[in-house]
Structure formats: C-alpha cells, structure tokens
Scaffold this motif. Structure first.
Motif, PDB file in Angstrom:
ATOM      1  N   ILE A 267      18.227 -27.666   7.568  1.00  0.00           N
ATOM      2  CA  ILE A 267      17.723 -26.342   7.171  1.00  0.00           C
ATOM      3  C   ILE A 267      18.888 -25.374   6.990  1.00  0.00           C
ATOM      4  CG2 ILE A 267      16.330 -24.380   7.918  1.00  0.00           C
ATOM      5  CD1 ILE A 267      14.493 -26.332   9.331  1.00  0.00           C
ATOM      6  N   PHE A 268      19.879 -25.460   7.873  1.00  0.00           N
ATOM      7  CA  PHE A 268      21.066 -24.606   7.748  1.00  0.00           C
ATOM      8  C   PHE A 268      21.773 -24.846   6.415  1.00  0.00           C
ATOM      9  CE2 PHE A 268      25.705 -24.472   8.060  1.00  0.00           C
ATOM     10  CZ  PHE A 268      25.908 -23.126   8.345  1.00  0.00           C
ATOM     11  N   MET A 269      21.915 -26.112   6.017  1.00  0.00           N
ATOM     12  CA  MET A 269      22.609 -26.419   4.770  1.00  0.00           C
ATOM     13  C   MET A 269      21.818 -25.947   3.556  1.00  0.00           C
ATOM     14  SD  MET A 269      25.577 -27.565   5.333  1.00  0.00           S
ATOM     15  CE  MET A 269      25.989 -28.111   3.683  1.00  0.00           C
ATOM     16  N   ALA A 270      20.475 -25.969   3.643  1.00  0.00           N
ATOM     17  CA  ALA A 270      19.673 -25.420   2.546  1.00  0.00           C
ATOM     18  C   ALA A 270      19.931 -23.926   2.401  1.00  0.00           C
ATOM     19  CB  ALA A 270      18.185 -25.689   2.801  1.00  0.00           C
ATOM     20  N   LEU A 271      19.981 -23.227   3.544  1.00  0.00           N
ATOM     21  CA  LEU A 271      20.296 -21.798   3.518  1.00  0.00           C
ATOM     22  C   LEU A 271      21.733 -21.577   3.066  1.00  0.00           C
ATOM     23  CD1 LEU A 271      19.519 -18.872   4.184  1.00  0.00           C
ATOM     24  CD2 LEU A 271      20.243 -19.295   6.533  1.00  0.00           C
ATOM     25  N   VAL A 275      23.049 -19.185  -0.018  1.00  0.00           N
ATOM     26  CA  VAL A 275      23.969 -18.063   0.207  1.00  0.00           C
ATOM     27  C   VAL A 275      25.266 -18.281  -0.568  1.00  0.00           C
ATOM     28  CG1 VAL A 275      25.346 -16.879   1.962  1.00  0.00           C
ATOM     29  CG2 VAL A 275      22.976 -17.512   2.444  1.00  0.00           C
ATOM     30  N   PHE A 276      25.752 -19.516  -0.571  1.00  0.00           N
ATOM     31  CA  PHE A 276      26.973 -19.837  -1.311  1.00  0.00           C
ATOM     32  C   PHE A 276      26.833 -19.462  -2.786  1.00  0.00           C
ATOM     33  CE2 PHE A 276      28.564 -23.336  -4.101  1.00  0.00           C
ATOM     34  CZ  PHE A 276      29.881 -22.912  -4.182  1.00  0.00           C
ATOM     35  N   LEU A 277      25.723 -19.866  -3.407  1.00  0.00           N
ATOM     36  CA  LEU A 277      25.526 -19.588  -4.833  1.00  0.00           C
ATOM     37  C   LEU A 277      25.317 -18.102  -5.094  1.00  0.00           C
ATOM     38  CD1 LEU A 277      23.295 -22.519  -6.151  1.00  0.00           C
ATOM     39  CD2 LEU A 277      25.711 -22.107  -6.538  1.00  0.00           C
ATOM     40  N   GLU A 278      24.527 -17.439  -4.234  1.00  0.00           N
ATOM     41  CA  GLU A 278      24.242 -16.019  -4.466  1.00  0.00           C
ATOM     42  C   GLU A 278      25.503 -15.170  -4.326  1.00  0.00           C
ATOM     43  OE1 GLU A 278      21.357 -14.827  -5.602  1.00  0.00           O
ATOM     44  OE2 GLU A 278      20.787 -16.936  -5.698  1.00  0.00           O
ATOM     45  N   ILE A 279      26.306 -15.454  -3.317  1.00  0.00           N
ATOM     46  CA  ILE A 279      27.543 -14.677  -3.149  1.00  0.00           C
ATOM     47  C   ILE A 279      28.545 -15.037  -4.241  1.00  0.00           C
ATOM     48  CG2 ILE A 279      29.430 -14.116  -1.579  1.00  0.00           C
ATOM     49  CD1 ILE A 279      27.631 -14.591   0.741  1.00  0.00           C
ATOM     50  N   VAL A 703       9.215 -24.616   3.796  1.00  0.00           N
ATOM     51  CA  VAL A 703       9.973 -23.680   4.640  1.00  0.00           C
ATOM     52  C   VAL A 703      11.379 -23.485   4.089  1.00  0.00           C
ATOM     53  CG1 VAL A 703      11.014 -23.372   6.911  1.00  0.00           C
ATOM     54  CG2 VAL A 703       8.650 -24.135   6.727  1.00  0.00           C
ATOM     55  N   ALA A 704      12.048 -24.608   3.766  1.00  0.00           N
ATOM     56  CA  ALA A 704      13.415 -24.513   3.260  1.00  0.00           C
ATOM     57  C   ALA A 704      13.471 -23.779   1.927  1.00  0.00           C
ATOM     58  CB  ALA A 704      14.012 -25.910   3.118  1.00  0.00           C
ATOM     59  N   LEU A 705      12.534 -24.076   1.030  1.00  0.00           N
ATOM     60  CA  LEU A 705      12.523 -23.392  -0.271  1.00  0.00           C
ATOM     61  C   LEU A 705      12.186 -21.914  -0.112  1.00  0.00           C
ATOM     62  CD1 LEU A 705      10.838 -26.095  -2.538  1.00  0.00           C
ATOM     63  CD2 LEU A 705      13.234 -25.411  -2.516  1.00  0.00           C
ATOM     64  N   CYS A 706      11.296 -21.586   0.819  1.00  0.00           N
ATOM     65  CA  CYS A 706      10.991 -20.172   1.067  1.00  0.00           C
ATOM     66  C   CYS A 706      12.229 -19.448   1.590  1.00  0.00           C
ATOM     67  CB  CYS A 706       9.841 -20.048   2.060  1.00  0.00           C
ATOM     68  SG  CYS A 706       8.220 -20.404   1.359  1.00  0.00           S
ATOM     69  N   ILE A 707      12.959 -20.117   2.496  1.00  0.00           N
ATOM     70  CA  ILE A 707      14.199 -19.520   3.001  1.00  0.00           C
ATOM     71  C   ILE A 707      15.187 -19.312   1.860  1.00  0.00           C
ATOM     72  CG2 ILE A 707      16.215 -19.957   4.457  1.00  0.00           C
ATOM     73  CD1 ILE A 707      14.373 -21.358   6.428  1.00  0.00           C
ATOM     74  N   LYS A 708      15.272 -20.304   0.953  1.00  0.00           N
ATOM     75  CA  LYS A 708      16.167 -20.171  -0.205  1.00  0.00           C
ATOM     76  C   LYS A 708      15.752 -18.993  -1.078  1.00  0.00           C
ATOM     77  CE  LYS A 708      17.349 -23.763  -2.625  1.00  0.00           C
ATOM     78  NZ  LYS A 708      18.805 -23.597  -2.642  1.00  0.00           N
ATOM     79  N   LEU A 709      14.452 -18.861  -1.327  1.00  0.00           N
ATOM     80  CA  LEU A 709      13.971 -17.770  -2.184  1.00  0.00           C
ATOM     81  C   LEU A 709      14.216 -16.419  -1.528  1.00  0.00           C
ATOM     82  CD1 LEU A 709      10.619 -19.314  -3.500  1.00  0.00           C
ATOM     83  CD2 LEU A 709      12.736 -18.962  -4.782  1.00  0.00           C
ATOM     84  N   ILE A 710      13.963 -16.336  -0.217  1.00  0.00           N
ATOM     85  CA  ILE A 710      14.185 -15.070   0.486  1.00  0.00           C
ATOM     86  C   ILE A 710      15.674 -14.710   0.474  1.00  0.00           C
ATOM     87  CG2 ILE A 710      14.094 -13.952   2.748  1.00  0.00           C
ATOM     88  CD1 ILE A 710      11.524 -15.555   3.285  1.00  0.00           C
ATOM     89  N   ALA A 711      16.519 -15.716   0.713  1.00  0.00           N
ATOM     90  CA  ALA A 711      17.967 -15.469   0.687  1.00  0.00           C
ATOM     91  C   ALA A 711      18.421 -15.041  -0.707  1.00  0.00           C
ATOM     92  CB  ALA A 711      18.716 -16.720   1.135  1.00  0.00           C
TER      93      ALA A 711
END
Length: 747
Positions: A267-271, A275-279, A703-711
C-alpha cells in the motif's frame, strides 16, 4: 515582409550553383561555428558519379542558407556545415506570434542548439524530390553524419565524473548543451532516484523486520520441530519422503518477505508511486516555465523546420486507416502471444531441468531449477529486446506517422507493450500459475503426458518469486550496467587506437577536432529512447511485484546512482553529440508511468492474495484457529496452522509406493493444498479461502486506487505559482493587444 517572400530570399534561384571545392571558401567561418559534419570515404573522390551526387546534395543545402567547409585526411573527406544567421532569423520569425509585440523580446532560445537542430533536420529530411541523405549513405556516397562536441569541458568536469556521483546535476548546463529533452530525462532520473530513498528505507525495514521473527515465528517453530510429518515427493525422480523439519531454514527465509509488513509496504508503494508522479509533474512544470517553454508547441516547430527546408512544403494532415490499425493490432497480438509462448518454453525448460537435476541434486533441485530458470529468462529478455525493437519499428513505419514526435510516441507504446510481456510473463507465471494446476500426489498433471509439471518449493511460491526477481534485477543492474559502460568505452578506445596506428591525427587543430568527434561512438535517433526504456522497465520491477521483493527499491537506488554518471560519461566523453531537441515534458513516458502505477496496484494485490500465505494465515487466525474457539487462549493464535494447511495423502495410493525409500515406515504424507482426505477433491476450506482471497483483491485494489486518487487530487499537477505566471503572461499579452488596437483606432 510575408513569410513566402522571406523563404524565397533564403532559397535563392534554381540556377545558383557553386563548385564543390569553392564552397569551403565561400565564407570563412571560425572553427567553433561548424555544427554538423558529413563524412565520405576518400575513395569516393575518384568516382565522378559520387562526386557529382555529393556536389548536388551540398548545393541544395547551400540554396537553403547553409555554409560549408571541406577538409581531408589520409582516409576521409569531411564536409563541415553551418546554418546562416538568416536561417535562424527565419526560424524565429516562423515561431514568433506576430500579434504579440513582446514575443520577439520574450522568446528565449539557445542559438547554438537551435542551429544544430535545424542543420540536422534539413540534412536528414526525407521529403526530397531527389536523393535523400539516407539514400546517399546506402549508395556509399556519404558514410555518416555527426554533430560536433563544442564547449563540453564544464559538463565533463562537473557532471561526467564518477567522483560526482553524490553531487547535484547541472541541469541548466545540460539543457544549454544537449537541449531540453535530454535535460528533462536527467531531471526525471534525478528526481526518481531521490524519491527511491524513502522507498528503499521502508523496504529495507520491512525486510529486516522479518529477522525479528526469524526464530520466534510460530509457523517457523512448528516447521522446525515437525520431525514426525513427512512431505510427499515433488518430482518423478524423487524417491524419498522428506521430513517437514528439513525445510526449517527455507521457512525462516520465506518469512523475511512474506509477513504482515508486506501488505503495508505494498500500500505504501502504491501511494509512493502516486506522490512520485504528482510531484514530478509539479517539478516539470516549474522547469519548463523557467525555460519559457510552458506553452511551446512541438508540432509548430516541426512545421517551421519543414518550411525552412522547403518553402513548397505541404502540410501532412492526420489520417486514420481502420485496415492498417487492424493489421497492426493482429501483428501486435501475435507478438504478445509469442512473448507468452516464450514463457511457456521457460516452463518446459524448468520441467526438463527438474528431471535432469534430480539425478544428482536431490535436496536442491527446486532451488537449482529456479536459479537457472531466472538466468535463462534473462537471456531470453536480451534476445527478445532486439527482436521487439525491430518489430515495433516496422509496425510504426507501416502506420506512417505524420511527424517525428508522433512516430516516437507510437513507437514508445508498441515497444513498451512488447517489452512488458518479455520481462514480466515468467514472473506472472510464477506468481499466479506455478503449482496451481498440478493436480495432487498420485494424480499429477503432466507435460505431454510424460513429465510432471514443476511445483513451488515446499515453503511456498513466494520464495520462487523472490529468487526470480532478485536474479533478474541483479543481472540487469550489474551485467547491463557493466556492458552499457564497458562496451562504449572499449569501442571508443579501439577506434582511437586504430586511428592513432594509421597516423590519421591531423596537425590542423580544426581537422583534428573533427577527427576526434568522428572516432567517438555513433548515436542514433533512439539513443535517448533506449535510456528511457531501460528506466521504465526498472520502474516496473520496482513497483509491480514489490510485495514479493521489498529490496527492489534499494537495488534500483544503487543502480540509478551509477546510471546517472554512466549516461553522463557516455554522452559527454564517449559518444558523438546527441541532437539537442526541444521538449516541455517527457511525452508518452508519463502515460507509461501512470499505467505501471495501476498495474502495480493490481499485481501486488494479487501477489498478497494468491502467492503469499497472508490470507490463509489471517483466515486460520480468525476463523479456524484456537483463538476463535477459545477466547481465553493465551498462546499464539497461529498454533497448529502448519498442520491445518497441509492436506493428507495415503502413500498406498501411489502406483510405485514400493519403490520409495523408507516406504515401510510411512503410511501418510502431506502436501500443500486444501483437499479432502478420502477423495482428494478440493475441500470446503479451499473455496472459503478462495472467496476471501478474491474479496481481499477487490478491497485492496479499491483502497489503494482510492488512496492514489486522493493523493493525485491533494497534490496539484501544476504549482499555483506557475499557473499565476502563465496567467499574468496571458493578461499582459491581451492588454498589449488592446493598447495596440486603441492606438490603431485613434490613428
């Protein structure tokens, strides 16, 4: 002045001709002003036909506003080429917005790299009525073309040195010398390497946390003390019932990367990927805004270069053919099936290798098969990479892309898809298929009715996947990097030594400089593309199956620290100069990164659910274990899990039970599965655990995709400061037009 009139001034009349040897004295130029050099063998000067074709080609370039200089040594003829300042003015005029009076003063571009880009485009243009440069090379009229390294000393000292491995990269200097496209590649690579630090630290912590349970794990304790439990033989050639306690070491090692921390790390790596791509998007926006390229249009520049090359250029419009798309789709699917077929060949190899190794490696057969299988897979990857590149290029040419940027984008998609299946097909097989279609002892699925299919190690399939990932990543990061550095280094040394032996170094400093550049390693259109592809595949290994190999980010971090300097040394000191291209982003590679991020969520969820023992352990702990039946139970809730997870097989049902060693003392053997004792059919526990596995995959991915979308929502792609700068520029541009309109009305 109208654009057509300006172009006509550059082109001149059709009757203008200058003898070849007079062109060099047309306009004396300083040695550092020649950007591109054409090379021909000295023997071509003895052929009137070759000399005439050289002269015709160079005369056409001169009519387009280029200057020339001819130098010779004992073996080669060098033709230096440089664009006239009028060509640069035309480039500026064509790309300047005429309605914006501030654009000419505002426009910021590097004249040296722009001149090189124009020269390279015009020389290599394929839209000619007569011979193109590619045709002339095929006919032996010219040998090659290369760009001159000039003023690279600062980069060589500050960047292309191994001692600078931990120093920040001089991105602005890289951009001034190699152009924005190369600068963006190294900016992205530097940011990717920087972001690997937290991922590597967390992965290492997750891996080392398994050592805390190395001896204290309830499962390991039970396996190490299970002297009275005998496991059924895995292979046809194994004639011995192995005690479960003999797998003690493997059970402890498996727990290093198959524990509760694996889920958290996935889950951490999905987040992390999000974050890596967004930043990165924010960082990219800041860089291109500082370079004044935020609103730059690549298609406009290509059209301007086409017009500079030929004032009669007609726009090639977008087109789509369902027939060609269907053919490309069918051929692509065929290649994908071929990649999957390669994975099946690997399966056949592993089955045959297991039969071969069992004759002299009784205890380590599975480990030997996994290790050699990983090496064979790496060799297949190396071979198929060359095949995939040729196929993708052929498919791309068949599609007839409109521009170079469109060709590069289409080629990227096709090549990456083929490479993905070449690299990950065997990992998919190990993670989700290996050991799941084998039947059960006494009734095994066989290849061609002869050889028993390979099974996972008795400690689980995670060990096999871990070993496969470790070997492939290790080989790619070590062998590939060594070859990537040593091959161009040795090739450059050989070319230099060969030239020195023939005494070809000229006393003329200008000719000597051209010779030095000529003896560097050649580059091609996709030199930078290859570097990007290598990093994308590494990014895939770092994220897609990271649940099975938490050390992947750490290996990638060490590799990238070397890769940055290795690429810098190659580009500055070993290779000819790359064409400095403009760019405002990394193009299609961003979509590739986002696709890998989604695949990583899906793959890691399935690895945890189907490959790992996480779900069976959780189900046992809360549904079958002693804690469920006895709320006051004080021991470990996983007590007796090993016995529960192993099915029973009666040895009398073996057809050749009499040939087994120690068969008189063993009436029951165990194997990893959930089957009934009486008929060996799948048990109720199997279907219940399968339902939980599927539910976990759905829950994990959501859950992981929701975290990705929120991030992704929480971190804007473009910083507000960049948006405000762009907004201010638009506002000032519109106000300038309004003032200009008011003055015109008053007049």
């Amino acid at each position: 002045m109208q654009v057509d009139e300006s172009l006509q001034i550059l082109v001149g009349s059709e009757g203008d001709h200058l003898p070849l040897m007079e062109m060099g004295s047309c306009k004396p130029e300083a040695s550092d002003q020649w950007d591109c050099v054409l090379v021909a063998d000295l023997q071509t000067q003895k052929s009137q036909k070759h000399v005439q074709r050289q002269q015709q080609f160079l005369e056409k370039l001169e009519r387009n506003g280029f200057h020339f200089k001819v130098l010779k040594d004992q073996k080669k003829v060098f033709f230096g080429i440089r664009a006239d300042s009028a060509v640069i003015d035309m480039y500026r005029t064509l790309l300047m917005k005429p309605e914006d009076p501030r654009s000419r003063a505002k426009q910021n571009f590097n004249i040296a790299t722009t001149r090189i880009r124009i020269v390279n485009f015009v020389v290599n243009s394929k839209k000619r009525l007569s011979d193109t440069f590619e045709d002339l090379v095929k006919d032996g009229v010219f040998e090659t073309m290369f760009l001159l390294h000039k003023g690279e000393e600062d980069l060589s000292r500050e960047w292309a040195q191994w001692r600078n491995v931990f120093q920040p990269q001089p991105i602005d200097k890289i951009r001034e010398y190699f152009g924005e496209k190369v600068a963006l590649y190294f900016t992205w690579l530097g940011w990717y390497t920087y972001m690997l630090v937290p991922a590597a630290v967390v992965g290492l912590i997750v891996f080392l946390s398994g050592f805390a349970l190395f001896d204290s794990s309830q499962i390991s304790k039970e396996i190490c003390s299970a002297d009275d439990i005998f496991m059924c033989p895995l292979g046809d050639n194994s004639r011995r019932y192995q005690r479960l306690s003999e797998m003690c070491t493997f059970a402890k090692l498996t727990h290093l990367f198959d524990n509760e921390g694996t889920v958290i790390f996935a889950i951490f790596m999905a987040l992390w990927a999000t974050v890596f791509l967004e930043i990165w998007k924010r960082k990219r926006a800041r860089e291109v805004q500082s370079w004044e390229l935020y609103e730059w249009d690549e298609e406009e520049e290509e059209m301007a270069l086409e017009l500079i090359n030929s004032p009669h250029y007609e726009l090639k419009k977008h087109h789509h053919s369902y027939l060609s798309s269907t053919i490309i789709l069918i051929l692509s699917l065929f290649m994908i099936c071929l990649m999957i077929g390669m994975a099946h060949l690997l399966v056949v190899y592993r089955v045959l290798a297991a039969a071969l190794f069992s004759s002299f490696l009784e205890q380590q057969v599975t480990t030997a098969v996994v290790v050699t299988g990983a090496v064979v897979h790496y060799v297949i990857i190396v071979i198929m990479t060359k095949v995939n590149k040729c196929v993708a290029l052929k498919l791309c040419k068949f599609e007839e892309p409109r521009t170079f940027s469109e060709q590069e984008s289409k080629f990227t998609v096709k090549f990456f898809i083929l490479q993905f299946f070449a690299h990950f097909s065997s990992l998919i097989y190990i993670a989700f298929i290996l050991g799941r279609i084998n039947g059960h002892p006494g009734k095994s699925t066989r290849l061609a009715g002869l050889w028993k299919l390979e099974e996972c190690h008795l400690s689980g399939c995670m060990m096999d996947l871990f070993i496969q990932m470790a070997i492939i990543m290790g080989l790619k990061q070590t062998l590939s990097n060594c070859i990537e550095y040593l091959y161009p280094l040795l090739a450059h040394k050989c070319r230099s030594v060969q030239a020195y032996r023939h005494g070809r170094k000229s006393k003329d400093p200008e000719l000597a400089e051209w010779q030095r550049n000529y003896h560097m390693n050649p580059v091609n259109t996709f030199s930078l593309f290859d570097e990007f592809m290598e990093m994308m595949i590494q990014y895939g290994f770092t994220t897609i199956f990271v649940a099975a190999f938490p050390l992947a980010p750490l290996l990638a971090l060490f590799s990238n620290l070397v890769e940055i300097r290795l690429d810098a040394i190659k580009m500055v000191r070993l290779q000819r100069r790359l064409v400095p291209r403009k760019a405002k982003d990394i193009g299609t590679w961003l979509q590739v990164l986002e696709t890998i991020g989604v695949l990583a969520v899906i793959a890691n969820g399935m690895v945890i659910a189907f490959t790992s023992e996480f779900i069976p352990r959780v189900v046992y702990k809360y549904h079958y274990g002693p804690c469920r039946k006895n709320q006051t139970f004080t021991d470990d809730c996983l007590k007796d899990y090993v016995n529960h997870s192993l099915s029973v097989f009666y040895t009398k049902d073996f057809q050749d039970h009499g040939r087994m060693e120690g068969q008189e003392n063993v009436t029951v053997c165990r194997y990893r599965d959930y089957r009934n004792d009486h008929d060996y059919n799948l048990s109720e526990q199997f279907w219940f655990i399968l339902a939980i596995r599927l539910a976990f995959v759905i829950l994990f991915e959501h859950v992981a995709l929701c975290i990705k979308l929120i991030a992704a929502w929480f971190v804007p792609d473009v910083p507000q400061s960049v948006k405000n700068e762009v907004l201010e520029e638009k506002y000032q541009r519109i106000r300038g037009r309004m003032c200009f309109s008011s003055r015109s009305t008053d007049v």
